[in-house]
Motif scaffolding. Structure first.
Motif, PDB file in Angstrom:
ATOM      1  N   GLU A 133       0.834  -1.205   0.000  1.00  0.00           N
ATOM      2  CA  GLU A 133       0.000   0.000   0.000  1.00  0.00           C
ATOM      3  C   GLU A 133       0.871   1.257   0.000  1.00  0.00           C
ATOM      4  OE1 GLU A 133      -3.495   2.162   2.661  1.00  0.00           O
ATOM      5  OE2 GLU A 133      -2.916   0.112   3.134  1.00  0.00           O
ATOM      6  N   LEU A 134       1.918   1.260   0.797  1.00  0.00           N
ATOM      7  CA  LEU A 134       2.826   2.408   0.841  1.00  0.00           C
ATOM      8  C   LEU A 134       3.577   2.591  -0.477  1.00  0.00           C
ATOM      9  CD1 LEU A 134       4.183   2.052   4.476  1.00  0.00           C
ATOM     10  CD2 LEU A 134       2.656   3.847   3.602  1.00  0.00           C
ATOM     11  N   GLN A 151       1.139   4.251  -2.776  1.00  0.00           N
ATOM     12  CA  GLN A 151       1.022   5.673  -2.453  1.00  0.00           C
ATOM     13  C   GLN A 151       2.235   6.443  -2.957  1.00  0.00           C
ATOM     14  OE1 GLN A 151       0.411   6.072   1.779  1.00  0.00           O
ATOM     15  NE2 GLN A 151      -1.544   5.006   1.719  1.00  0.00           N
ATOM     16  N   ARG A 152       3.416   5.883  -2.760  1.00  0.00           N
ATOM     17  CA  ARG A 152       4.646   6.536  -3.199  1.00  0.00           C
ATOM     18  C   ARG A 152       4.664   6.667  -4.725  1.00  0.00           C
ATOM     19  NH1 ARG A 152       9.898   6.475  -4.648  1.00  0.00           N
ATOM     20  NH2 ARG A 152      11.404   7.416  -3.216  1.00  0.00           N
ATOM     21  N   TYR A 168       2.064   6.843  -6.709  1.00  0.00           N
ATOM     22  CA  TYR A 168       1.091   7.867  -7.088  1.00  0.00           C
ATOM     23  C   TYR A 168       1.712   9.262  -6.955  1.00  0.00           C
ATOM     24  CZ  TYR A 168      -2.867  11.018  -6.932  1.00  0.00           C
ATOM     25  OH  TYR A 168      -3.720  12.071  -7.162  1.00  0.00           O
TER      26      TYR A 168
END
Length: 99
Positions: A30-31, A34-35, A37
């Motif tokens: 998930e991280l 996010q990174r 994106y």
């Protein structure tokens, strides 16, 4: 292994520990998403401003932070830096392909 880590391991079953790893793995992915994106958004801003894809000074700052964070959490800094180098390279490839 510290006493706290040993006590923790004794309190949990193997299945519980594996479930915890599974949860952590999901958080890591998930991280990364996010990174990625945010990196894509940075690529759009660079494109709009006519900036180059590669910013060696920024890459070095990321690598320095990765090393510092690794040391803070007592994790092998070479391993952490290798992971971040891979993330940076993947983002650069995506940035180049989107231009």
């Amino acid at each position: 292994m510290s006493q706290d880590e040993s006590d923790y391991a004794e309190e949990m079953s193997l299945d519980e520990l594996r479930d915890e790893i599974q949860s952590i793995d999901r958080e890591i992915v998930e991280l990364i998403a996010q990174r990625t994106y945010v990196a894509d958004t940075i690529a759009q801003v660079k494109d709009e401003r006519g900036l180059p894809t590669t910013d060696e000074e920024q890459e070095q700052a990321v690598m320095d932070r990765a090393g510092e964070n690794a040391e803070q959490f007592d994790v092998d800094s070479n391993l952490v830096k290798a992971i971040f180098r891979l993330l940076i390279e993947l983002n650069k490839v995506e940035q180049r392909e989107s231009r």
